[in-house]
Design a protein around this motif. Structure first.
Motif, PDB file in Angstrom:
ATOM      1  N   ASN A 212       0.819  -1.209   0.000  1.00  0.00           N
ATOM      2  CA  ASN A 212       0.000   0.000   0.000  1.00  0.00           C
ATOM      3  C   ASN A 212       0.851   1.257   0.000  1.00  0.00           C
ATOM      4  O   ASN A 212       0.473   2.278  -0.583  1.00  0.00           O
ATOM      5  N   GLY A 351      -4.935  -5.360   4.216  1.00  0.00           N
ATOM      6  CA  GLY A 351      -4.963  -5.287   2.754  1.00  0.00           C
ATOM      7  C   GLY A 351      -6.028  -4.377   2.183  1.00  0.00           C
ATOM      8  O   GLY A 351      -6.023  -4.102   0.983  1.00  0.00           O
ATOM      9  N   ASN A 352      -6.967  -3.898   3.017  1.00  0.00           N
ATOM     10  CA  ASN A 352      -8.063  -3.080   2.501  1.00  0.00           C
ATOM     11  C   ASN A 352      -7.541  -1.821   1.820  1.00  0.00           C
ATOM     12  O   ASN A 352      -7.913  -1.501   0.682  1.00  0.00           O
ATOM     13  N   GLN A 355      -5.759  -2.534  -1.544  1.00  0.00           N
ATOM     14  CA  GLN A 355      -6.618  -2.855  -2.677  1.00  0.00           C
ATOM     15  C   GLN A 355      -7.434  -1.650  -3.138  1.00  0.00           C
ATOM     16  O   GLN A 355      -7.614  -1.447  -4.342  1.00  0.00           O
ATOM     17  N   SER A 356      -7.911  -0.851  -2.186  1.00  0.00           N
ATOM     18  CA  SER A 356      -8.720   0.303  -2.585  1.00  0.00           C
ATOM     19  C   SER A 356      -7.893   1.383  -3.267  1.00  0.00           C
ATOM     20  O   SER A 356      -8.425   2.176  -4.053  1.00  0.00           O
ATOM     21  N   LEU A 358      -5.543   0.675  -5.383  1.00  0.00           N
ATOM     22  CA  LEU A 358      -5.218   0.202  -6.734  1.00  0.00           C
ATOM     23  C   LEU A 358      -6.011   0.961  -7.800  1.00  0.00           C
ATOM     24  O   LEU A 358      -5.487   1.269  -8.874  1.00  0.00           O
ATOM     25  N   SER A 395     -13.441   0.016  -1.192  1.00  0.00           N
ATOM     26  CA  SER A 395     -13.172  -0.101   0.245  1.00  0.00           C
ATOM     27  C   SER A 395     -14.424  -0.531   1.003  1.00  0.00           C
ATOM     28  O   SER A 395     -14.350  -1.325   1.947  1.00  0.00           O
ATOM     29  N   LEU A 398     -14.965  -4.260   0.407  1.00  0.00           N
ATOM     30  CA  LEU A 398     -14.016  -5.085   1.150  1.00  0.00           C
ATOM     31  C   LEU A 398     -14.389  -5.185   2.622  1.00  0.00           C
ATOM     32  O   LEU A 398     -14.214  -6.237   3.250  1.00  0.00           O
TER      33      LEU A 398
END
Length: 467
Positions: A212, A351-352, A355-356, A358, A395, A398
């Motif tokens: 991140n 990991g939230n 991924q958000s 990305l 987000s 997730l």
């Protein structure tokens, strides 16, 4: 509890506002192009931080053994090792980075910046451990005192140098005093331990935060690097200043929300029905607070941003006035996205945020392409805003999927805040409207947004009743 929230917010705001004041003072004292070069120092630091961000400060708050003195010493030892490696990396990358930004004359300054991650690595983790007990003054002082000293250093540095070196040495002063202040306000002795087991635990906890960090580099600095390389240092100075003016309150809000809600959510026992319900309630409160923070930011920037820019920066930054509203909406979506990341972090899921982010980073190639085709900063900001919007939606998804938080009670806040953001973009563009329409329309929009946040209102009323 609400008193603690105000303490956190005021403390984080003091540090961030001092650093913003430093940037504004430097911008007034040096030429615009030199401020563009100074803005690249933050990019240089971010290059290193993105390669070594493991969330050790968050780990000592979230971990069950966070009170263990040896665990704290091991985290501090790992932090120093990380900082030394980061400093060496920045020193080695100084030349290539300066060449990429088309400022080869500043390569030596990036080498000096290599001191900053090393100095920051000696920050005492006691200031973060005390957050577990809702004791926030040490971490607030560790942020605010160095920021104040950095501001005070600007004037003598400007008298001696008068160019981008003012910012360079002010940043070094801040890093040095951060380490010193944290040592002075700590309650435990400072110890360093290199423990392979703790390092392994930290890597497991922190690898999504490391990824991140790389993504955040793209989020915070990707557009700046593209603008600086393709459009020059003066345009970068305008863009970077607008980014700072809107990002600073965003970071204050996100950091304060994390400081306040992360300890509360982390201690909830979800194995009982009552605990599961409380986890859901606090999660919704956190996400609604983050969404409201973004709306408040937009309201403030739209209503007073223009006069403030003119007053503080003068005519040198007149081109920034038209960009403030769109930048504020972009940053509002960023701070809204932080709510889901806090909930996931409290649940031990790091990991939230990765991924958000990305979705936001995926827009950078498009931004680079449109700039090379002659697009201006407005189009770049629009592309970035769409990326943040997709990231916010991801987000929320997730949080629902990984933490099991039902999001039905988020529909109203999301809908009304979306309407508010749309009004904030459209109404200023309709120049023929009466003067009262903009403030009244935005105030009504934010009032409806607040009324839709049932969990947040219930949380506030309960805290008021407890006090």
């Amino acid at each position: 509890m609400l008193r603690s929230a105000l303490v956190i917010l005021s403390g984080n705001a003091a540090a961030s506002l001092l650093l913003l004041a430093r940037n504004l003072i430097v911008a007034r004292l040096i030429p615009v192009a030199d401020y563009g070069i100074a803005a690249t120092f933050a990019i240089a630091m971010a290059v290193v931080e993105m390669m070594s961000q493991l969330g050790l400060q968050q780990q000592i708050v979230q971990a069950k053994n966070g009170e263990d003195p040896r665990f704290q010493a091991a985290l501090q030892g790992f932090q120093v090792l990380r900082g030394v490696i980061a400093g060496i990396a920045l020193f080695a990358l100084a030349g290539p980075l300066a060449d990429f930004m088309n400022v080869p004359q500043a390569a030596w300054a990036y080498q000096v910046m290599a001191l900053v991650p090393v100095l920051n690595a000696f920050t005492h983790f006691d200031v973060h451990r005390l957050n577990r007990s809702m004791v926030f003054l040490p971490v607030i002082l560790t942020g605010a005192v160095p920021a104040l000293l950095s501001v005070l250093a600007v004037w003598p540095l400007a008298m001696v140098y008068g160019d981008y070196r003012v910012m360079l040495y002010a940043i070094v002063v801040q890093a040095l005093m951060t380490a010193v202040t944290s040592q002075l306000v700590a309650r435990r002795p400072y110890r360093l331990v290199l423990d392979r087991a703790v390092m392994t635990q930290s890597l497991r906890f922190g690898w999504p935060l490391l990824v991140n960090g790389i993504l955040l580099f793209g989020v915070f600095n990707g557009d700046k690097m593209i603008v600086g390389r393709e459009l020059g240092m003066e345009t970068l100075a305008i863009f970077a200043m607008g980014f700072s003016l809107t990002l600073t309150p965003t970071l204050v809000m996100a950091k304060s929300a994390q400081n306040f809600f992360l300890p509360q959510i982390s201690v909830v026992d979800r194995t009982t029905p009552e605990g599961a319900a409380r986890f859901t309630h606090l999660s919704l409160v956190t996400m609604q607070v983050s969404l409201l923070n973004g709306a408040i930011l937009v309201l403030a920037i739209i209503l007073v941003g223009g006069p403030v820019v003119h007053l503080l920066l003068g005519t040198k930054y007149a081109a920034l006035l038209a960009l403030m509203g769109p930048l504020a909406v972009m940053q509002a979506l960023r701070v809204a996205k932080a709510g889901g990341a806090i909930v996931a972090l409290a649940d031990g899921r790091t990991g939230n945020a990765m991924q958000s982010n990305l979705a936001r980073v995926a827009t950078l190639p498009l931004a680079w392409y449109v700039i090379t085709q002659g697009a201006g900063l407005g189009i770049v900001i629009l592309i970035a805003t769409l990326g943040e919007l997709f990231g916010f939606a991801l987000s929320l998804y997730l949080v629902r999927r990984t933490s099991g938080v039902a999001l039905l009670r988020m529909l109203g806040p999301v809908l009304f805040s979306g309407i508010f953001f749309a009004l904030a973009l459209v109404l200023p563009a309709l120049g023929s409207l009466p003067d009262w329409v903009l403030p009244v329309g935005l105030t009504l929009g934010i009032a409806l947004t607040v009324l839709s946040m049932k969990d947040l209102l219930r949380y506030v009323m309960r805290r008021r009743a407890d006090t």
